[in-house]
Design an enzyme around this catalytic site. Structure first.
Site, PDB file in Angstrom:
ATOM      1  N   ASP A  95      43.015  43.958  32.112  1.00 21.31           N
ATOM      2  CA  ASP A  95      42.608  45.242  32.686  1.00 21.31           C
ATOM      3  C   ASP A  95      43.383  45.509  33.979  1.00 21.31           C
ATOM      4  OD1 ASP A  95      41.122  47.562  32.763  1.00 21.31           O
ATOM      5  OD2 ASP A  95      39.261  46.609  33.419  1.00 21.31           O
ATOM      6  N   HIS A  96      43.003  46.556  34.690  1.00 16.32           N
ATOM      7  CA  HIS A  96      43.676  47.067  35.897  1.00 16.32           C
ATOM      8  C   HIS A  96      44.468  46.007  36.670  1.00 16.32           C
ATOM      9  CE1 HIS A  96      41.757  51.068  36.040  1.00 16.32           C
ATOM     10  NE2 HIS A  96      40.782  50.446  35.398  1.00 16.32           N
ATOM     11  N   GLU A 169      37.161  49.464  41.565  1.00 14.39           N
ATOM     12  CA  GLU A 169      37.110  48.336  40.651  1.00 14.39           C
ATOM     13  C   GLU A 169      38.087  47.279  41.126  1.00 14.39           C
ATOM     14  OE1 GLU A 169      37.017  47.250  35.923  1.00 14.39           O
ATOM     15  OE2 GLU A 169      38.074  49.053  36.521  1.00 14.39           O
ATOM     16  N   HIS A 212      34.909  54.912  38.175  1.00 19.43           N
ATOM     17  CA  HIS A 212      34.407  53.566  37.935  1.00 19.43           C
ATOM     18  C   HIS A 212      33.061  53.377  38.636  1.00 19.43           C
ATOM     19  CE1 HIS A 212      38.805  52.266  37.327  1.00 19.43           C
ATOM     20  NE2 HIS A 212      38.199  52.153  36.168  1.00 19.43           N
ATOM     21  N   HIS A 249      38.493  55.462  30.859  1.00 13.03           N
ATOM     22  CA  HIS A 249      38.032  54.589  31.938  1.00 13.03           C
ATOM     23  C   HIS A 249      36.833  55.229  32.626  1.00 13.03           C
ATOM     24  CE1 HIS A 249      41.431  51.611  32.549  1.00 13.03           C
ATOM     25  NE2 HIS A 249      41.939  52.439  31.639  1.00 13.03           N
ATOM     26  N   ASN A 271      36.665  51.568  28.073  1.00 14.32           N
ATOM     27  CA  ASN A 271      36.314  50.375  28.827  1.00 14.32           C
ATOM     28  C   ASN A 271      34.831  50.332  29.162  1.00 14.32           C
ATOM     29  OD1 ASN A 271      39.071  50.099  28.775  1.00 14.32           O
ATOM     30  ND2 ASN A 271      39.327  49.942  30.989  1.00 14.32           N
TER      31      ASN A 271
END
Length: 340
Positions: A95-96, A169, A212, A249, A271
């Protein structure tokens, strides 16, 4: 089934796009949460994606060294063994990853897969995310071009985030404002830089008001109809219908209609982290409160080993998180859609 091969992963994404459904991508931080994700997918008869963020990988690497690459590789190797016992296809994703962590996370992990591919094996991870949303679009796409060349050669899919997702996040944060909406011009510049498949396959995390973290419906203005505008704008210029495979997201708190609109407009991956974190922790908290004098040695007593045994409350956490994964597959219409 084993972890999805590159061919199977591509088939999964193609089937999702054609069938207008998406795979939940579940963030995991331990063998327990990995088991919960795999169990949820199996119970829903859905293929799926398991992903590890930089913070999750650091946690997995242990608090002594906090090595992200070690943590990610260790859990991925474990997943390759464990997934064979589940009757669904699972893709592994990171992920990110912002610019300052590329050299300590994604680039070394691509190198691991490059060595595996040279040896005639499949890549360790099936996809990696480059989050350049904090950079200028020009710099973002320049780095994406470099990464895409490497991922294509290693049979890996790249995910790119071209404009910000709001909230925070793993230390990456963006304000909630008008910059949370990708423009058609942004999408065209992306297609010009990365191509539309001929330079390697990539997933596109475009922004349509996503945030997020935790929020209630109505607090954030999501515009999933914007995804159709992006696809249509790029299709008009390049002559390829529905050119992008979109990622959703910051979906916690989204309404059913917002999710369905996103699916209709090309989202193939969504996600989930905040909701599954809560689902995992909630029964643990209940167990601790309800068994206070068992999990603690109160007033000189000895407690209750069966109450504080991690397996006791760990099983509750796994079951609850698995149930949330099943719910996600139903919301995203991947339930019952596994590759036979």
């Amino acid at each position: 089934m084993p972890i999805a091969t590159p061919e199977v992963y591509n088939e999964m994404l193609d089937r999702a796009k054609a069938g207008k459904f998406a795979y939940p991508a579940i963030n995991v931080t331990s063998s327990q949460t990995l088991n919960a994700a795999l169990r949820g997918f199996a119970e829903a008869e859905s293929d799926g994606i398991v992903q590890i963020s930089t913070g999750g990988a650091e946690f997995l690497g242990g608090q002594y060294s906090k090595d992200m690459v070690t943590g990610a590789v260790a859990l991925a190797e474990y997943a390759h063994i464990l997934a064979e016992k589940y009757p669904v296809n699972i893709a592994l994703h990171t992920d990110h990853c912002p610019k300052d962590k590329l050299d300590g996370y994604v680039r070394p992990l691509i190198a691991v897969s490059e060595e595996r591919v040279k040896a005639g094996k499949n890549p360790l991870f099936q996809s990696h995310m480059w989050d350049g949303s904090a950079e200028t679009l020009a710099d973002n796409l320049a780095i994406a071009q470099e990464l895409l060349e490497r991922t294509r050669a290693a049979n890996i899919i790249l995910e790119v985030e071209i404009t910000p997702t709001g909230g925070e996040e793993d230390g990456v944060s963006h304000e909630i404002n008008d910059s949370l909406y990708t423009t058609v011009e942004d999408a065209i510049r992306t297609a010009e830089a990365l191509g539309l498949g001929e330079k390697g396959r990539y997933l596109l995390a475009a922004s349509f008001g996503n945030v997020h973290g935790v929020y209630k419906p109505g607090n954030v203005v999501l515009r999933p109809d914007l995804l159709k505008e992006l696809n249509d704008g790029v299709a008009a210029k390049f002559g390829k219908a529905s050119p992008f495979d979109f990622v959703f997201h910051g979906g916690s708190g989204s309404t059913e209609q917002e999710i369905l609109t996103a699916l209709e407009n090309g989202v193939v991956k969504m996600n989930l982290d905040t909701d599954t974190q809560y689902a995992f922790t909630r029964p643990v908290a209940a167990h601790m409160f309800q068994n206070y004098d068992g999990v603690l040695k109160v007033d000189g007593e000895v407690g209750n080993k069966k109450a504080y045994d991690p397996r006791t409350w760990g099983k509750l956490a796994e079951a609850s998180m698995a149930a949330r994964v099943v719910e996600a597959t139903q919301n995203l219409r991947s339930a019952g859609n596994k590759i036979k």
